[in-house]
Design an enzyme around this catalytic site. Structure first.
Site, mmCIF file in Angstrom:
data_model
loop_
_atom_site.group_PDB
_atom_site.id
_atom_site.type_symbol
_atom_site.label_atom_id
_atom_site.label_comp_id
_atom_site.label_asym_id
_atom_site.label_seq_id
_atom_site.Cartn_x
_atom_site.Cartn_y
_atom_site.Cartn_z
ATOM 1 C CG HIS A 58 -4.187 4.273 -1.052
ATOM 2 N ND1 HIS A 58 -3.237 3.279 -0.967
ATOM 3 C CD2 HIS A 58 -4.390 4.471 -2.378
ATOM 4 C CE1 HIS A 58 -2.878 2.915 -2.194
ATOM 5 N NE2 HIS A 58 -3.569 3.616 -3.069
ATOM 6 C CG ASP A 87 -1.895 1.137 1.199
ATOM 7 O OD1 ASP A 87 -1.492 2.278 0.884
ATOM 8 O OD2 ASP A 87 -3.083 0.902 1.457
ATOM 9 C CG HIS A 88 1.534 4.149 -3.281
ATOM 10 N ND1 HIS A 88 0.289 3.796 -3.712
ATOM 11 C CD2 HIS A 88 1.633 5.479 -3.491
ATOM 12 C CE1 HIS A 88 -0.339 4.861 -4.165
ATOM 13 N NE2 HIS A 88 0.459 5.906 -4.042
#
Ligand code: BG6
Length: 490
Positions: A240, A177-178
């Protein structure tokens, strides 16, 4: 300590993510001395390419992101290419031979990272083959890094997870999950747990509501095919947005280890009140952008984008009110909002504190402004604290003042650094900033109930916000019902 060494295989090496994020991030790690001298990358993708053509494309993408550097010549010699057929065992066997040879050549100690940066429909197949064709038989560690989407809903996520787990143990799976790699997302924890003035107030006695906004200016661009089956809820909220909420709401962990942090985050997801039927309509708003023609600049509506249905029911905007049913948060709404083609590219968290019991400064100002803590995640990074103070010479009047801390990041391109950090974490075996299966499962079960309601009912009012605005009116009304409003994010 010495940097870990590993053979990194990137599946999807000719794709956008590899070019824009992964190659530049690997180079930055190299530049900062965080890559062991013994490193090697195998790019894996369908198309036929020679090693040297692949190396040139790696060079090009690094130069686009980082400019020209003399050491690039040497750097790219550690990149190899394998033209791959994801369903064909013989292709995996050839890849294994290459990997084993390079392992010996670069003395990589049998450490292997498999990075799946490609179409999700092949995640399961690849994991099956990695095991059955023996690529996971190594002396060192083996780790699977996997990009989103992790499933389409809870049942498909379970199925995918079960399949991956045939080949990799949970602690070997690194779900990207950047947002968890972003500097200021990681800073949420530090701001909360390293400051005596916040944590004592971080609860329903002193906080009135929290607002998490992630707005984008871009539309769906070339991703219509993916996005039609996803929508903003799956694309941004399931991962996110809920991850940021978990970091904001979790209890202090006993220690800063990945297990301790994860177990606190999981508790937040478990306390997240699930919404069904009518409750979805009361607490969640969906939007879709329509065309706009501001300053005579025509902008497409979502339904005019390539690969998008002319009567698409897909949401490009979501706003929601989350209730965390636990002792700390009962009664404090957490509002989230995210969308495409909005007025500004910005991710921010606003923590609004409750009003003081009595305002002594009514003479000139009608009301005092509440104290706000703003965490700026992007594009600017930092924190602001809004207080009330007396301006010089102006007695009896309280004016809002802003204390500002700007985290002058190295540059303003935050995202590649997120990948840089996450790649490094994975090489070191630190899974703190990756999504654990329990978190993924719980967030899907929350999101699924909302999508069930939305998918069963055509949104009649779509499109309901003009491109270039902050979303539909209903998103403002959502807060107004509770006596709040969105704080501006610019
Ligand atoms: C991705 C989504 O996960 O995040 C994209 O698939 C979105 O649709 C992107 O644009 C936003 O990331 P960032 O780092 O630009 O805020």
């Amino acid at each position: 300590s010495e940097n870990p060494t590993a053979l990194i295989m990137i599946f999807g090496a000719t794709g956008d993510l590899a070019k824009r994020k992964l190659f530049p991030s690997l180079y930055r790690l190299f530049k900062r001395g965080k890559l062991s001298e013994r490193y090697c990358i195998i790019g894996v993708a369908r198309r036929e390419l020679t090693n040297s053509a692949f190396q040139e494309s790696v060079r090009q993408s690094i130069e686009e992101a980082e400019g020209h550097h003399d050491d690039l010549n040497e750097f790219i010699t550690h990149f190899y290419y394998h033209s791959h057929d994801v369903t064909d065992s013989s292709s995996y066997l050839a890849l294994k031979t290459l990997a084993n040879d390079l392992d010996t050549h670069y003395q990589l100690e049998g450490n292997r990272i498999f990075y799946l940066a490609m179409a999700p429909e092949f995640f399961g197949t690849i994991a099956d083959h990695l095991k059955s064709d023996g690529l996971t038989d190594v002396d060192g560690f083996k780790r699977l890094v996997i990009e989103k989407p992790f499933g389409h809903d809870l049942p498909s996520a379970i199925e995918l997870n079960n399949r991956l787990r045939q080949a990799f143990a949970e602690e070997e799976v690194y779900r990207i999950d950047h947002y968890l790699g972003k500097e200021m997302v990681q800073n949420i924890e530090v701001i909360r747990f390293a400051n005596a003035i916040f944590e004592p107030l971080w609860n329903n006695r002193y906080i009135s509501n929290i607002q998490v906004t992630s707005s984008e200016v871009l539309g769906v661009e070339e991703r219509g095919r993916y996005y039609e089956n996803s929508g903003a809820l799956r694309d941004m909220v399931q991962n996110h947005m809920l991850q940021m909420v978990a970091l904001l709401a979790m209890e202090p962990p006993i220690k800063l280890t990945d297990e301790e942090i994860r177990s606190e985050k999981v508790k937040v997801f478990r306390a997240l009140k699930s919404l069904e039927g009518e409750a979805v309509k009361e607490n969640f708003v969906r939007g879709q952008y329509g065309p706009s023609n501001k300053n005579n600049e025509p902008i497409n509506g979502y339904r005019q984008e390539p690969m998008v249905k002319a009567d698409s029911n897909t949401e490009t905007f979501v706003a929601g009110k989350l209730i965390i049913d636990n002792f700390r948060w009962a009664g404090v709404p957490i509002f989230i909002r995210t969308g495409k083609k909005m007025a500004t590219k910005s991710t921010k968290i606003v923590v609004q504190f409750k009003d003081i019991p009595m305002n002594l400064y009514y003479q000139h100002e009608k009301t005092l402004n509440p104290n706000l803590l703003v965490i700026h995640i992007q594009p600017d990074e930092g924190i602001s604290l809004y207080l009330n103070a007396q301006k010089s010479g102006d007695t009896m009047n309280a004016t809002p003042v802003k204390l500002n801390f700007s985290n002058n990041s190295v540059d303003h391109m935050n995202t590649p650094e997120a990948y840089e950090r996450l790649l490094y974490d994975c090489m070191r075996g630190d899974a703190t900033n990756f999504a654990h299966w329990d978190e993924v499962a719980l967030s899907w079960s929350f999101v699924d109930k909302i999508s069930q309601v939305w998918e069963n009912q055509q949104a009649e009012q779509f499109p309901n916000y003009e491109a270039g605005t902050m979303g539909p009116k209903a998103a403002d009304e959502l807060l107004e019902k509770d006596g709040f409003h969105w704080w501006p994010v610019e």
